[in-house]
Design a protein around this motif. Structure first.
Motif, PDB file in Angstrom:
ATOM      1  N   GLU A 249       0.815  -1.225   0.000  1.00  0.00           N
ATOM      2  CA  GLU A 249       0.000   0.000   0.000  1.00  0.00           C
ATOM      3  C   GLU A 249       0.845   1.270   0.000  1.00  0.00           C
ATOM      4  OE1 GLU A 249      -3.251  -0.119  -0.412  1.00  0.00           O
ATOM      5  OE2 GLU A 249      -3.249  -2.306  -0.338  1.00  0.00           O
ATOM      6  N   VAL A 250       1.904   1.289  -0.790  1.00  0.00           N
ATOM      7  CA  VAL A 250       2.723   2.500  -0.897  1.00  0.00           C
ATOM      8  C   VAL A 250       2.597   3.159  -2.274  1.00  0.00           C
ATOM      9  CG1 VAL A 250       4.388   1.796   0.852  1.00  0.00           C
ATOM     10  CG2 VAL A 250       4.805   1.215  -1.551  1.00  0.00           C
ATOM     11  N   GLY A 251       1.766   2.588  -3.147  1.00  0.00           N
ATOM     12  CA  GLY A 251       1.531   3.215  -4.438  1.00  0.00           C
ATOM     13  C   GLY A 251       2.206   2.549  -5.615  1.00  0.00           C
ATOM     14  N   LYS A 252       2.575   1.278  -5.488  1.00  0.00           N
ATOM     15  CA  LYS A 252       3.242   0.591  -6.605  1.00  0.00           C
ATOM     16  C   LYS A 252       2.374   0.568  -7.854  1.00  0.00           C
ATOM     17  CE  LYS A 252       3.985  -3.420  -4.815  1.00  0.00           C
ATOM     18  NZ  LYS A 252       3.226  -3.119  -3.583  1.00  0.00           N
ATOM     19  N   THR A 253       1.085   0.293  -7.681  1.00  0.00           N
ATOM     20  CA  THR A 253       0.216   0.167  -8.846  1.00  0.00           C
ATOM     21  C   THR A 253       0.001   1.512  -9.522  1.00  0.00           C
ATOM     22  OG1 THR A 253      -0.917  -1.755  -7.886  1.00  0.00           O
ATOM     23  CG2 THR A 253      -2.034  -0.605  -9.669  1.00  0.00           C
ATOM     24  N   ARG A 254      -0.220   2.563  -8.751  1.00  0.00           N
ATOM     25  CA  ARG A 254      -0.441   3.871  -9.375  1.00  0.00           C
ATOM     26  C   ARG A 254       0.824   4.321 -10.105  1.00  0.00           C
ATOM     27  NH1 ARG A 254      -0.547   8.717  -5.071  1.00  0.00           N
ATOM     28  NH2 ARG A 254      -2.339   9.209  -6.346  1.00  0.00           N
ATOM     29  N   VAL A 255       1.999   4.019  -9.552  1.00  0.00           N
ATOM     30  CA  VAL A 255       3.249   4.372 -10.228  1.00  0.00           C
ATOM     31  C   VAL A 255       3.467   3.487 -11.456  1.00  0.00           C
ATOM     32  CG1 VAL A 255       5.765   4.341  -9.996  1.00  0.00           C
ATOM     33  CG2 VAL A 255       4.361   5.383  -8.207  1.00  0.00           C
ATOM     34  N   SER A 256       3.193   2.196 -11.333  1.00  0.00           N
ATOM     35  CA  SER A 256       3.346   1.290 -12.478  1.00  0.00           C
ATOM     36  C   SER A 256       2.432   1.704 -13.623  1.00  0.00           C
ATOM     37  CB  SER A 256       3.044  -0.152 -12.059  1.00  0.00           C
ATOM     38  OG  SER A 256       3.982  -0.618 -11.108  1.00  0.00           O
ATOM     39  N   ALA A 257       1.191   2.062 -13.307  1.00  0.00           N
ATOM     40  CA  ALA A 257       0.257   2.526 -14.336  1.00  0.00           C
ATOM     41  C   ALA A 257       0.758   3.826 -14.966  1.00  0.00           C
ATOM     42  CB  ALA A 257      -1.137   2.712 -13.743  1.00  0.00           C
ATOM     43  N   ALA A 258       1.307   4.711 -14.149  1.00  0.00           N
ATOM     44  CA  ALA A 258       1.849   5.969 -14.666  1.00  0.00           C
ATOM     45  C   ALA A 258       3.040   5.708 -15.583  1.00  0.00           C
ATOM     46  CB  ALA A 258       2.260   6.878 -13.508  1.00  0.00           C
ATOM     47  N   LEU A 259       3.889   4.747 -15.223  1.00  0.00           N
ATOM     48  CA  LEU A 259       5.016   4.389 -16.085  1.00  0.00           C
ATOM     49  C   LEU A 259       4.523   3.854 -17.433  1.00  0.00           C
ATOM     50  CD1 LEU A 259       7.374   2.633 -13.506  1.00  0.00           C
ATOM     51  CD2 LEU A 259       7.885   4.734 -14.767  1.00  0.00           C
ATOM     52  N   LEU A 260       3.489   3.029 -17.407  1.00  0.00           N
ATOM     53  CA  LEU A 260       2.924   2.505 -18.652  1.00  0.00           C
ATOM     54  C   LEU A 260       2.376   3.639 -19.512  1.00  0.00           C
ATOM     55  CD1 LEU A 260       1.141  -0.630 -17.174  1.00  0.00           C
ATOM     56  CD2 LEU A 260       3.006  -0.680 -18.847  1.00  0.00           C
ATOM     57  N   HIS A 261       1.712   4.590 -18.867  1.00  0.00           N
ATOM     58  CA  HIS A 261       1.184   5.755 -19.584  1.00  0.00           C
ATOM     59  C   HIS A 261       2.329   6.559 -20.188  1.00  0.00           C
ATOM     60  CE1 HIS A 261      -1.637   9.072 -20.382  1.00  0.00           C
ATOM     61  NE2 HIS A 261      -0.651   9.867 -20.012  1.00  0.00           N
ATOM     62  N   TRP A 262       3.382   6.761 -19.416  1.00  0.00           N
ATOM     63  CA  TRP A 262       4.546   7.517 -19.898  1.00  0.00           C
ATOM     64  C   TRP A 262       5.182   6.792 -21.081  1.00  0.00           C
ATOM     65  CZ3 TRP A 262       9.718   6.308 -20.396  1.00  0.00           C
ATOM     66  CH2 TRP A 262      10.576   7.378 -20.691  1.00  0.00           C
ATOM     67  N   MET A 263       5.305   5.482 -20.991  1.00  0.00           N
ATOM     68  CA  MET A 263       5.886   4.700 -22.084  1.00  0.00           C
ATOM     69  C   MET A 263       5.055   4.823 -23.354  1.00  0.00           C
ATOM     70  SD  MET A 263       6.933   1.293 -19.936  1.00  0.00           S
ATOM     71  CE  MET A 263       8.517   1.159 -19.089  1.00  0.00           C
ATOM     72  N   ALA A 264       3.752   4.773 -23.207  1.00  0.00           N
ATOM     73  CA  ALA A 264       2.876   4.904 -24.372  1.00  0.00           C
ATOM     74  C   ALA A 264       3.048   6.264 -25.024  1.00  0.00           C
ATOM     75  CB  ALA A 264       1.427   4.676 -23.962  1.00  0.00           C
ATOM     76  N   ARG A 265       3.286   7.292 -24.214  1.00  0.00           N
ATOM     77  CA  ARG A 265       3.503   8.634 -24.750  1.00  0.00           C
ATOM     78  C   ARG A 265       4.798   8.725 -25.556  1.00  0.00           C
ATOM     79  NH1 ARG A 265       2.920  11.751 -19.731  1.00  0.00           N
ATOM     80  NH2 ARG A 265       4.929  12.594 -20.393  1.00  0.00           N
ATOM     81  N   GLN A 266       5.716   7.812 -25.297  1.00  0.00           N
ATOM     82  CA  GLN A 266       6.958   7.781 -26.069  1.00  0.00           C
ATOM     83  C   GLN A 266       6.762   7.083 -27.418  1.00  0.00           C
ATOM     84  OE1 GLN A 266       9.127   9.661 -24.242  1.00  0.00           O
ATOM     85  NE2 GLN A 266       7.413   9.487 -22.794  1.00  0.00           N
ATOM     86  N   GLY A 267       5.560   6.552 -27.623  1.00  0.00           N
ATOM     87  CA  GLY A 267       5.285   5.825 -28.851  1.00  0.00           C
ATOM     88  C   GLY A 267       5.596   4.351 -28.755  1.00  0.00           C
ATOM     89  N   TRP A 268       5.824   3.859 -27.538  1.00  0.00           N
ATOM     90  CA  TRP A 268       6.155   2.449 -27.338  1.00  0.00           C
ATOM     91  C   TRP A 268       4.885   1.661 -27.031  1.00  0.00           C
ATOM     92  CZ3 TRP A 268      10.230   3.929 -23.099  1.00  0.00           C
ATOM     93  CH2 TRP A 268      11.281   4.633 -23.707  1.00  0.00           C
ATOM     94  N   ARG A 269       4.822   0.451 -27.530  1.00  0.00           N
ATOM     95  CA  ARG A 269       3.735  -0.458 -27.147  1.00  0.00           C
ATOM     96  C   ARG A 269       4.038  -0.957 -25.737  1.00  0.00           C
ATOM     97  NH1 ARG A 269       4.422  -4.717 -31.745  1.00  0.00           N
ATOM     98  NH2 ARG A 269       6.567  -4.202 -31.141  1.00  0.00           N
TER      99      ARG A 269
END
Length: 239
Positions: free
Chosen positions: A18-38
């Motif tokens: 409960e320290v925010g791993k999922t919200r950070v992981s989801a944010a990383l996925l969003h950031w990666m998608a913004r780079q044009g990566w699948r």
């Protein structure tokens, strides 16, 4: 990505549950998608489901699926989902099941073969039992991915972060950075704690701060991603 370990991938662990791993992981996925990566998220083991329209749904798995830019099923994102919200080895025992290493490794490789970028989220902290003879640290070691540490910003976070960093290094893994997530908005001396973590984790582990997420009313991936350090993440994933 057709080789292992993939170049654009990380294992996300936390200083505790409960320290925010999922919200950070989801944010990383969003950031990666913004780079044009699948991008594809993997939550190998998830405990705790709720029944929605007759289907048992794990919230963390669903959030990673929705944040991934590849179309994925809940089963692809979360190969092991248990109903009870407790330690995974206990949840598995309650259902008469066992968590198999090969199943998780195959799931990771299958996603990596389809994606340009992969985020694997652990469960709880770094050393959570998955069975009688292995834990999440063993899983991270077998995956061999660089590790990102989510530090829950609250009283005690310095000790928890440094202990986790030592455990990561003891497994021969590289801690590529850390992300602070404010889980106690009233934390005293937050600025001073962050400053110490910046210095100590960089000096001892070569791990820069990759973002600081304030207390947010929304856990939307885009809202959290806005607080990640774009340049620092690029250095990690494009080096």
């Amino acid at each position: 990505m057709n080789h292992w370990p993939p170049a654009r991938a990380c294992f996300v662990t936390g200083t505790d549950t409960e320290v925010g791993k999922t919200r950070v992981s989801a944010a990383l996925l969003h950031w990666m998608a913004r780079q044009g990566w699948r991008s594809a998220g993997l939550k190998p083991v998830a405990a705790g489901t709720e029944l929605i329209e007759g289907i048992h749904v794990n919230e963390d798995v669903r959030r990673l699926r929705l944040a991934s830019s590849l179309p994925l099923s809940d089963a692809e994102v979360g190969p092991y989902q248990f109903e009870a919200a407790c330690a995974p080895h206990i949840a598995a025992h309650l259902e008469g099941r066992s968590i198999e290493r090969d199943v998780i490794l195959q799931a990771a490789r299958a996603l990596a073969a389809r994606a340009d970028a992969l985020v694997v989220e652990g469960v709880g902290g770094f050393c959570v039992p998955l069975g009688p003879d292995w834990d999440t640290a063993d899983l991270a070691q077998q995956l061999g991915l660089p590790v990102m540490l989510v530090v829950g910003l609250r009283l005690g976070c310095i000790n928890h972060a440094l202990l986790t960093a030592e455990a990561v290094r003891a497994r021969g893994l590289r801690l590529v950075g850390w992300i602070g997530n404010a889980i106690d908005p009233a934390m005293p001396w937050m600025t001073e704690n962050i400053a110490y973590l910046r210095t100590r984790l960089a000096q001892q582990h070569g791990a820069p701060c990759l973002g600081l997420v304030p207390w947010l009313p929304s856990t939307d991936a885009a809202a959290v991603a806005a607080h990640l350090d774009d340049a620092a993440l690029r250095a990690v994933f494009t080096a």
